[in-house]
Write an enzyme that holds these catalytic residues in place. Structure first.
Site, PDB file in Angstrom:
ATOM      1  N   ASP A 148       9.267  36.433  44.636  1.00 48.48           N
ATOM      2  CA  ASP A 148       9.209  37.837  44.318  1.00 48.48           C
ATOM      3  C   ASP A 148       8.992  38.040  42.646  1.00 48.48           C
ATOM      4  O   ASP A 148       9.432  39.183  42.102  1.00 48.48           O
ATOM      5  CB  ASP A 148      10.545  38.623  44.591  1.00 48.48           C
ATOM      6  N   GLY A 167      19.197  30.591  40.782  1.00 47.59           N
ATOM      7  CA  GLY A 167      19.222  29.965  42.075  1.00 47.59           C
ATOM      8  C   GLY A 167      18.362  28.818  42.056  1.00 47.59           C
ATOM      9  O   GLY A 167      17.176  28.707  41.714  1.00 47.59           O
ATOM     10  N   ARG A 212      16.163  38.196  49.230  1.00 46.89           N
ATOM     11  CA  ARG A 212      16.616  39.288  48.478  1.00 46.89           C
ATOM     12  C   ARG A 212      16.096  40.427  48.851  1.00 46.89           C
ATOM     13  O   ARG A 212      16.029  40.804  50.237  1.00 46.89           O
ATOM     14  CB  ARG A 212      16.598  39.107  46.813  1.00 46.89           C
ATOM     15  N   ARG A 221      24.900  38.977  28.361  1.00 47.48           N
ATOM     16  CA  ARG A 221      25.916  39.619  28.885  1.00 47.48           C
ATOM     17  C   ARG A 221      26.668  38.345  29.481  1.00 47.48           C
ATOM     18  O   ARG A 221      26.921  38.365  30.711  1.00 47.48           O
ATOM     19  CB  ARG A 221      25.342  40.651  29.904  1.00 47.48           C
ATOM     20  N   THR A 241      11.331  30.316  42.429  1.00 49.63           N
ATOM     21  CA  THR A 241      12.116  30.871  43.418  1.00 49.63           C
ATOM     22  C   THR A 241      11.507  30.886  44.748  1.00 49.63           C
ATOM     23  O   THR A 241      10.201  31.213  44.949  1.00 49.63           O
ATOM     24  CB  THR A 241      12.484  32.287  43.214  1.00 49.63           C
ATOM     25  N   ASP A 266      12.194  32.966  46.898  1.00 40.01           N
ATOM     26  CA  ASP A 266      11.826  34.485  47.309  1.00 40.01           C
ATOM     27  C   ASP A 266      10.373  34.715  47.154  1.00 40.01           C
ATOM     28  O   ASP A 266       9.887  35.960  47.758  1.00 40.01           O
ATOM     29  CB  ASP A 266      12.904  35.332  46.568  1.00 40.01           C
ATOM     30  N   ASP A 269      13.379  35.942  37.877  1.00 36.81           N
ATOM     31  CA  ASP A 269      13.461  37.173  37.124  1.00 36.81           C
ATOM     32  C   ASP A 269      14.644  37.276  36.221  1.00 36.81           C
ATOM     33  O   ASP A 269      14.304  37.590  35.054  1.00 36.81           O
ATOM     34  CB  ASP A 269      13.173  38.578  37.940  1.00 36.81           C
TER      35      ASP A 269
HETATM   36  O1  F6P Z   1      16.817  34.161  44.863  1.00 34.28           O
HETATM   37  C1  F6P Z   1      17.170  33.091  45.526  1.00 34.28           C
HETATM   38  C2  F6P Z   1      18.226  33.500  46.709  1.00 34.28           C
HETATM   39  O2  F6P Z   1      18.384  32.367  47.652  1.00 34.28           O
HETATM   40  C3  F6P Z   1      18.060  34.521  47.360  1.00 34.28           C
HETATM   41  O3  F6P Z   1      17.187  34.498  48.579  1.00 34.28           O
HETATM   42  C4  F6P Z   1      19.422  34.869  47.911  1.00 34.28           C
HETATM   43  O4  F6P Z   1      19.694  36.219  48.258  1.00 34.28           O
HETATM   44  C5  F6P Z   1      20.247  34.435  46.801  1.00 34.28           C
HETATM   45  O5  F6P Z   1      19.586  33.798  45.990  1.00 34.28           O
HETATM   46  C6  F6P Z   1      21.625  33.731  47.133  1.00 34.28           C
HETATM   47  O6  F6P Z   1      22.419  33.404  46.124  1.00 34.28           O
HETATM   48  P1  F6P Z   1      23.495  32.542  45.840  1.00 34.28           P
HETATM   49  O7  F6P Z   1      23.157  31.046  45.821  1.00 34.28           O
HETATM   50  O8  F6P Z   1      24.132  33.071  44.774  1.00 34.28           O
HETATM   51  O9  F6P Z   1      24.267  32.866  47.369  1.00 34.28           O
END
Ligand code: F6P
Length: 376
Positions: free
Chosen positions: A149, A18, A191, A85, A145, A147, A123
């Site tokens: 995390d 992301g 997340r 994968r 990120t 997040d 990650d």
């Molecule tokens: O990891 C970054 C993040 O924005 C998270 O906070 C969220 O859960 C996820 O990606 C959303 O992913 P997507 O852009 O695939 O909807």
């Protein structure tokens, strides 16, 4: 450029997973440093997808001009392209088929003459990079990120901008909550980690913060709102992480994407909780989901600085012959850790996190139900 006897002449750079504010600042730092030291840089399009589909282009100083303030990534990104994968089609029952295309990607990297790849990502990207390292392609990771995390680093770039965006949004919600004497539930991303919720909730003076790491009780949430009412506080702000869940319940899943290495997309807890609050307290309640707003826009100054530091350290590692490391910030010092120690792990909030105590000291409620006495 000599590095432990091996010359680093040509590198690749990719942004995976992301997106988040600050990616361009890292790319800029890497490209400027590399060009200054006489190296060539190939930008890999859309994360590992560009290696799979053989889409790369040589970057020069014009490509990185004027991008330090820009959100997103000039290279594009993908959060589905894990070479180990990779979804290649569908089975008769509609489920995806997968193939390990790592060797093809490694062959392409060798055809391009890449001595190393700077992999900017979270990650999932570090896991993919680790499998490249295992096949002899030197990868240097840069932790991104919103997040926050990622294992091995105290902070990732993009996080501070997301916190700023969420804080500003909650500040705006506060004024309308006050006018209408409502409970307002604001859902933030993250997340399975509550870092954005904890920081933005604390910064915006939220009354209740709900985290994935601390299951909450709906009764406790309603009781806290009712107690505020009884003290003359006619509105309440609840900041809930998308991964938070009621004790004994499940996370709210918005979508499942089986082609993605991380198939679960969370979302919807704020709507559910807001309805319960209105039902159980009789107090009018509304919800807001901040969603991808938190990923977009201009990085705040400190993310630009951190991203530049990370890009610079990645280049320092390459120039000094380091192999398969991820750049990290630990106790305010730039350092690095082995990529394979980070791959596939998530850094969540521990019970000992000092910011939890700080938040409690200013009256924030986490609404964790008291343990029930064991029946004899
Ligand atoms: O990891 C970054 C993040 O924005 C998270 O906070 C969220 O859960 C996820 O990606 C959303 O992913 P997507 O852009 O695939 O909807």
């Amino acid at each position: 450029m000599e590095a432990n006897g091996a010359q680093v002449r040509r590198i690749g750079v990719l942004t995976g997973g992301g997106d988040c504010p600050g990616l361009n600042a890292v790319i800029r730092a890497v490209v400027k440093d590399a060009l200054y030291h006489g190296m060539e840089v190939y930008g890999i399009a859309d994360g590992f997808l560009g290696l799979i589909e053989r889409r790369t282009r040589k970057l020069d100083e014009h490509d990185v001009a004027n991008i330090i303030t820009a959100g997103g990534t000039i290279l594009g990104s993908s959060n589905k392209a894990n070479p180990a994968r990779f979804a290649t089609g569908t089975n008769p029952d509609g489920s995806p088929t997968f193939r390990d295309v790592t060797d093809d990607c490694v062959a392409y990297a060798k055809d391009l003459g890449l001595d190393a790849i700077v992999c900017i990502g979270g990650d999932g990207t570090m896991s993919a990079a680790a499998s490249f390292c295992a096949k002899g392609v030197n990868c240097i990771g840069v932790p991104k990120t919103i997040d926050n995390d990622l294992e091995g680093t105290d902070i990732t770039f993009g996080f501070m901008t997301a916190v700023e965006t969420a804080t500003e949004a909650i500040d705006r919600v506060r004024t309308t909550a006050a006018s209408h004497h409502r409970a307002m539930v604001v859902e933030v991303m993250g997340r399975n980690a509550g870092w954005i919720a904890l920081h933005s909730g604390l910064a915006s003076g939220a009354d209740i913060i709900l985290l994935p790491e601390l299951d909450f009780g709906v009764e406790e949430v309603c009781a806290a709102i009712n107690r505020r009412r009884a003290r003359g506080k006619r509105f309440s702000i609840i900041c809930v992480a998308e991964g938070a869940k009621p004790a004994g319940g499940e996370q709210v899943v918005k979508q499942i994407d089986p082609t993605s290495p991380d198939p679960i997309r969370l979302g919807g807890i704020a709507a559910w909780l807001s309805d319960r609050i209105q039902q159980d307290t009789g107090i009018e309640s509304r919800h807001v989901v901040l969603g991808h707003l938190q990923r977009g826009g201009t990085p705040v100054a400190m993310d630009r600085v951190l991203a530049t530091q990370f890009g610079h350290h990645a280049m320092h590692l390459l120039k000094t012959g380091a192999q398969n490391r991820m750049v990290a910030m630990q106790s305010f010092r730039l350092t690095d850790v082995p990529i394979e120690h980070v791959a596939g792990k998530q850094r969540t909030i521990s019970a000992e996190e000092p910011l939890l105590t700080t938040a409690r000291s200013v009256g924030v409620r986490f609404c964790v139900p008291a343990p029930q006495p064991v029946e004899s």
